[in-house]
Scaffold this active site. Structure first.
Site, mmCIF file in Angstrom:
data_model
loop_
_atom_site.group_PDB
_atom_site.id
_atom_site.type_symbol
_atom_site.label_atom_id
_atom_site.label_comp_id
_atom_site.label_asym_id
_atom_site.label_seq_id
_atom_site.Cartn_x
_atom_site.Cartn_y
_atom_site.Cartn_z
ATOM 1 N N GLU A 161 0.727 -1.103 -0.011
ATOM 2 C CA GLU A 161 -0.115 0.056 -0.109
ATOM 3 C C GLU A 161 0.728 1.412 0.061
ATOM 4 O O GLU A 161 0.914 2.160 0.972
ATOM 5 C CB GLU A 161 -1.080 0.105 1.290
ATOM 6 C CG GLU A 161 -1.954 -1.277 1.160
ATOM 7 C CD GLU A 161 -3.126 -0.832 1.906
ATOM 8 O OE1 GLU A 161 -2.941 0.014 2.920
ATOM 9 O OE2 GLU A 161 -3.939 -1.823 1.974
ATOM 10 N N GLU A 342 -6.020 -8.515 0.576
ATOM 11 C CA GLU A 342 -6.610 -7.943 1.929
ATOM 12 C C GLU A 342 -8.311 -7.697 1.346
ATOM 13 O O GLU A 342 -8.669 -7.018 0.724
ATOM 14 C CB GLU A 342 -6.031 -6.892 2.411
ATOM 15 C CG GLU A 342 -4.727 -7.068 3.024
ATOM 16 C CD GLU A 342 -4.115 -5.780 3.678
ATOM 17 O OE1 GLU A 342 -5.035 -4.941 4.212
ATOM 18 O OE2 GLU A 342 -3.014 -5.636 3.809
HETATM 19 C C1 GCO Z 1 -2.866 -2.701 4.968
HETATM 20 C C2 GCO Z 1 -3.739 -2.555 5.903
HETATM 21 C C3 GCO Z 1 -3.689 -3.271 7.059
HETATM 22 C C4 GCO Z 1 -4.693 -2.821 7.848
HETATM 23 C C5 GCO Z 1 -5.996 -3.212 7.197
HETATM 24 C C6 GCO Z 1 -7.292 -2.684 7.923
HETATM 25 O O1 GCO Z 1 -2.933 -1.740 4.486
HETATM 26 O O2 GCO Z 1 -2.149 -3.669 4.429
HETATM 27 O O3 GCO Z 1 -3.615 -1.267 6.214
HETATM 28 O O4 GCO Z 1 -2.494 -3.070 7.649
HETATM 29 O O5 GCO Z 1 -4.503 -3.267 9.273
HETATM 30 O O6 GCO Z 1 -6.057 -2.751 5.939
HETATM 31 O O7 GCO Z 1 -7.208 -1.336 8.025
#
Ligand code: GCO
Length: 436
Positions: A161, A342
């Protein structure tokens, strides 16, 4: 309501995702320092213990195995491996070898993320991702990890991300280093793009040197479905399109084309990006309504739709249809396979989690029927964990963690998901059971 069986392609991979800092406990990096500043974490907590996964990974992987997971995505904590610049901790590298072996012993395929938000303190002190040298400062760590783990059957994720790191850290100031500067945001995104190229190149070189078949490598992007607050207003429509381009598309188009996009500052072709994307890791949670009457860069958002269910703490609206549109747009634009790295919801209402997963998988299936190539789907997350600025205030786990005793208790959703895995999809029966 009539349901039909929605069966996924043969070989589709199912599992869960997590990250080091959110689960391990005992990490020492820019985030653990940030957590000490009063007011940064909403519930005043820290990641000091988190889920103690660093010591309990075998127990957690037993659960993943019992729950039928075929893949587990996790991250390596760079600050453990290289706590000071060019000082390497062999025992920590060996720790992750054991982690990988523990997964493989349970027949769960490791998906390894090299960077999931956190940075070593020495790297922060050298300017972090604003430093033009940051991509090359990141590369030696990637090489060490690849050298250690290339003998195992694993999938590689480079950067997690990048646009979240850039926007939350440098535009909205909610993540370390807490800066609010649009120009710096773009610079960081550009350096993370180059870092992705460096990471992929290091991994590829190691496999090449060892005479091994090239592995699957991918970056992981966070996508949001931007929608005009007023669908009849041209300016709102234009703003949604602009944000989609900037947030969802620009970075990944650069990674795929090998050319740093103009919006991220340009700079032409960057050689290490060549051949750096075997598939796109896609993280989707929600949509985002945007209005041209508000100052988006100042964090002003239109009111949410009160009829939609929300994620605990983060307040994201549940909007499964956005998933379908985003997957279609990524596939039609790049023609690169997608791995859904995710998807999930923070909630103490586990029946909502069950519904959320099913409603989103219906949309994934719809995209697959359209011809979108999707390789797998991972729930965020295996267990409850430290949710960044929300601390322990958002429960994303298929498995509950009792933070007093650190006991793990699988939720009903974990068993539902196991059934989905066993059926390789959503039977009519499972949809009826959880949606009505
Ligand atoms: C990621 C995410 C996770 C978070 C999830 C819920 O970006 O890979 O930020 O680390 O825990 O997206 O917010």
């Amino acid at each position: 309501m009539e349901y039909s069986d929605l069966i996924f392609p043969k070989g589709f991979l199912w599992g869960s995702a997590a990250s080091a800092h959110q689960t391990e406990g005992g990490t020492h990096n820019d985030w653990s320092e940030w957590e000490k500043i009063p007011g940064k974490i909403r519930d005043g907590s820290t990641s000091a213990i988190a889920c103690d996964h660093y010591n309990r990974y075998e127990e957690d992987f037993d659960l993943a195995q019992d729950l039928g997971h075929q893949v587990h995505r996790f991250s390596i904590e760079w600050s453990r491996i290289e706590p000071a610049h060019d000082h390497w901790k062999t025992d920590e590298i060996e720790h992750y070898r054991r982690v990988v072996e523990a997964l493989i012993a349970r027949d769960v395929k490791p998906m390894i993320t090299l960077h999931h938000f956190t940075n070593p303190l020495w790297f922060r002190d050298m300017g972090g991702w604003l430093n033009p040298e940051s991509p090359t400062l990141f590369a030696p760590y990637c090489r060490r990890i690849a050298e250690t783990l290339c003998d195992y059957d694993v999938i590689w994720n480079t950067i997690n991300e990048p646009l979240v790191v850039a926007t939350l850290g440098y535009l909205f100031g909610e993540f370390p280093p807490g800066i609010r500067d649009y120009g710096k945001t773009l610079t960081v995104a550009k350096h993370l793009l180059m870092a992705h190229g460096q990471a992929a190149t290091q991994v590829r070189e190691v496999y090449e040197e060892q005479g091994l078949e090239q592995p699957q490598i991918a970056p992981v992007i966070s996508v949001s479905y931007f929608m005009p607050a007023d669908p009849t207003n041209e300016d709102d429509i234009e703003l949604a399109r602009y944000l989609d381009e900037l947030y969802n598309q620009s970075w990944i188009s650069g990674a795929i084309s090998g050319v740093v996009p103009e919006v991220l500052g340009g700079g032409g072709a960057y050689e290490p990006l060549r051949n750096s994307v075997d598939f796109i890791g896609v993280n989707y949670y929600s949509r985002m309504l945007v209005s041209s009457k508000l100052d988006f860069l100042a964090g002003e958002m239109p009111p949410k739709d009160p009829s939609l269910e929300r994620c605990e703490g983060l307040d994201w609206e549940v909007y499964p249809e956005g998933y379908y549109h985003i997957l279609n747009s990524l596939w039609s634009r790049y023609n690169v396979p997608l791995f859904l790295t995710e998807n999930g919801i923070g909630t103490l209402d586990d029946s909502l989690r069950c519904r959320y997963i099913i409603l989103h998988l219906q949309q994934v299936h719809r995209a697959i029927v359209d011809g979108v190539r999707v390789l797998g789907y991972l729930v965020w997350s295996l267990t409850d964990n430290f949710e960044w600025t929300y601390g322990y205030g958002s429960h994303f786990g298929l498995v509950e963690v009792d933070y007093e005793t650190l006991e793990r208790r699988p939720r009903q959703s974990a068993y539902m998901f196991r059934q989905i895995i066993e059926q390789n999809g959503l039977t009519a029966e499972i949809q009826r059971q959880y949606l009505s």
